[in-house]
Design a protein around this motif. Sequence first.
Motif, PDB file in Angstrom:
ATOM      1  N   LEU A  63       0.857  -1.181   0.000  1.00  0.00           N
ATOM      2  CA  LEU A  63       0.000   0.000   0.000  1.00  0.00           C
ATOM      3  C   LEU A  63       0.894   1.231   0.000  1.00  0.00           C
ATOM      4  CD1 LEU A  63      -2.780   1.421   0.331  1.00  0.00           C
ATOM      5  CD2 LEU A  63      -2.499   1.150   2.801  1.00  0.00           C
ATOM      6  N   ILE A  64       0.714   2.091  -1.010  1.00  0.00           N
ATOM      7  CA  ILE A  64       1.575   3.253  -1.224  1.00  0.00           C
ATOM      8  C   ILE A  64       0.819   4.534  -0.892  1.00  0.00           C
ATOM      9  CG2 ILE A  64       2.896   4.559  -2.946  1.00  0.00           C
ATOM     10  CD1 ILE A  64       2.947   1.899  -4.601  1.00  0.00           C
ATOM     11  N   VAL A 130       0.544  -7.768   3.607  1.00  0.00           N
ATOM     12  CA  VAL A 130       0.363  -6.348   3.310  1.00  0.00           C
ATOM     13  C   VAL A 130       1.508  -5.519   3.890  1.00  0.00           C
ATOM     14  CG1 VAL A 130      -1.149  -4.345   3.561  1.00  0.00           C
ATOM     15  CG2 VAL A 130      -2.143  -6.630   3.296  1.00  0.00           C
ATOM     16  N   HIS A 131       2.177  -4.776   3.022  1.00  0.00           N
ATOM     17  CA  HIS A 131       3.290  -3.924   3.398  1.00  0.00           C
ATOM     18  C   HIS A 131       2.932  -2.467   3.096  1.00  0.00           C
ATOM     19  CE1 HIS A 131       5.792  -7.577   3.775  1.00  0.00           C
ATOM     20  NE2 HIS A 131       5.001  -7.996   2.797  1.00  0.00           N
ATOM     21  N   LEU A 132       3.537  -1.549   3.825  1.00  0.00           N
ATOM     22  CA  LEU A 132       3.262  -0.125   3.648  1.00  0.00           C
ATOM     23  C   LEU A 132       4.503   0.574   3.113  1.00  0.00           C
ATOM     24  CD1 LEU A 132       1.492   0.656   7.067  1.00  0.00           C
ATOM     25  CD2 LEU A 132       0.463  -0.231   4.943  1.00  0.00           C
ATOM     26  N   LEU A 133       4.297   1.541   2.211  1.00  0.00           N
ATOM     27  CA  LEU A 133       5.395   2.329   1.672  1.00  0.00           C
ATOM     28  C   LEU A 133       4.914   3.768   1.537  1.00  0.00           C
ATOM     29  CD1 LEU A 133       8.271   2.443   0.538  1.00  0.00           C
ATOM     30  CD2 LEU A 133       7.343   1.805  -1.710  1.00  0.00           C
ATOM     31  N   ASP A 168       2.664  -5.853   7.673  1.00  0.00           N
ATOM     32  CA  ASP A 168       3.739  -6.827   7.803  1.00  0.00           C
ATOM     33  C   ASP A 168       5.112  -6.169   7.762  1.00  0.00           C
ATOM     34  OD1 ASP A 168       2.334  -9.468   7.907  1.00  0.00           O
ATOM     35  OD2 ASP A 168       1.473  -8.693   6.060  1.00  0.00           O
ATOM     36  N   SER A 169       5.194  -4.983   7.149  1.00  0.00           N
ATOM     37  CA  SER A 169       6.421  -4.185   7.191  1.00  0.00           C
ATOM     38  C   SER A 169       6.061  -2.764   6.795  1.00  0.00           C
ATOM     39  CB  SER A 169       7.513  -4.738   6.250  1.00  0.00           C
ATOM     40  OG  SER A 169       7.276  -4.349   4.909  1.00  0.00           O
ATOM     41  N   VAL A 170       6.995  -1.852   7.070  1.00  0.00           N
ATOM     42  CA  VAL A 170       6.788  -0.434   6.755  1.00  0.00           C
ATOM     43  C   VAL A 170       8.045   0.122   6.101  1.00  0.00           C
ATOM     44  CG1 VAL A 170       6.209   1.838   7.680  1.00  0.00           C
ATOM     45  CG2 VAL A 170       5.306  -0.206   8.789  1.00  0.00           C
ATOM     46  N   TYR A 215       5.967  -2.747  16.749  1.00  0.00           N
ATOM     47  CA  TYR A 215       6.014  -2.032  15.468  1.00  0.00           C
ATOM     48  C   TYR A 215       6.580  -2.954  14.383  1.00  0.00           C
ATOM     49  CZ  TYR A 215       6.191   2.112  12.491  1.00  0.00           C
ATOM     50  OH  TYR A 215       5.952   3.024  11.490  1.00  0.00           O
ATOM     51  N   PRO A 216       6.033  -2.903  13.148  1.00  0.00           N
ATOM     52  CA  PRO A 216       6.523  -3.796  12.087  1.00  0.00           C
ATOM     53  C   PRO A 216       7.974  -3.503  11.713  1.00  0.00           C
ATOM     54  CG  PRO A 216       4.403  -2.791  11.509  1.00  0.00           C
ATOM     55  CD  PRO A 216       4.906  -2.062  12.709  1.00  0.00           C
TER      56      PRO A 216
END
Length: 284
Positions: A63-64, A130-133, A168-170, A215-216
């Motif tokens: 997710l961007i 799901v990862h965040l960017l 799952d990560s940031v 925190y991821p």
Amino acid sequence: MLAMSTDSLFARQDFFPLWPDEPPGGGGPSGALRISANGSWSNIVSPGIQRFVPEKPNGKAVLIAAGGGYRWIGMGREAWPVARWLNSKGYTAYVLSYRLPGEHWQDGNRVAFQDAQRAMRLVRSMENNVHLLGFSAGGHMLGLAAARPDYASYAPQDAIDQIVPKADSVGLIYPVITLEPPYTHTNTHLSLVGNHPSPAEEANWSVQNYVTRAYPPLFLAQAEDDMTSNPENSVIMHDICRKAGVSVQMIRISQGGHGFGLGKAGTPAAIWDEAYAVWLAARA
């Protein structure tokens, strides 16, 4: 790009509105989406996520959230190029268009955070990994959302809101982390707490104050000559994560300023993406 409508840029079935009806609190702007000469969006009437699907999906999603000081969203320079690049690595990319606090929403400075939580839930309803960017203000928003998955920023709307908005990560690229002195000159600070906030308001919107061991895993990248978001933002986040026992990797870029996106080929700013790809593959 500006000659194209948003319908011609993206298949309609690949746009998902965030909310089943009007967003929490109501209000907001009216009229058409505004797109600047460099592809930045504002006048966000209907927040949502655009899905970019690779030819060979690897089963992982990112997710961007692009930046813009919570005054606009840098789709053309940050979000869309990064989405296509992630597609080339096999990741399904979701680009978030979030409400901007200055566009007359009744919930004021909470609206982007609400949209971030809702987007995380919506993507999680479709994806297992799901990862965040996030970039700049988008990094502030996603960094804060990752730190506060249990915070109820809005009343539940439907079954999707039963999903915990966890990541799952940031990945945070030239992010705004803290709104506390002496780092109070950013548009993010102005948009969220105004010209004369209390110390408590600044602390409440500072990401580092919510970091715990839960925190991821975190990836940070920022240029040393960033004049918009002081590079100390990444240092603060790196150090607090290390202290909390959170896995963190930081890339310090010698030159690149702010808002470089993927970075121009051959410049120091062009190194972060491949480093992030290696890091992400180890966690996805």
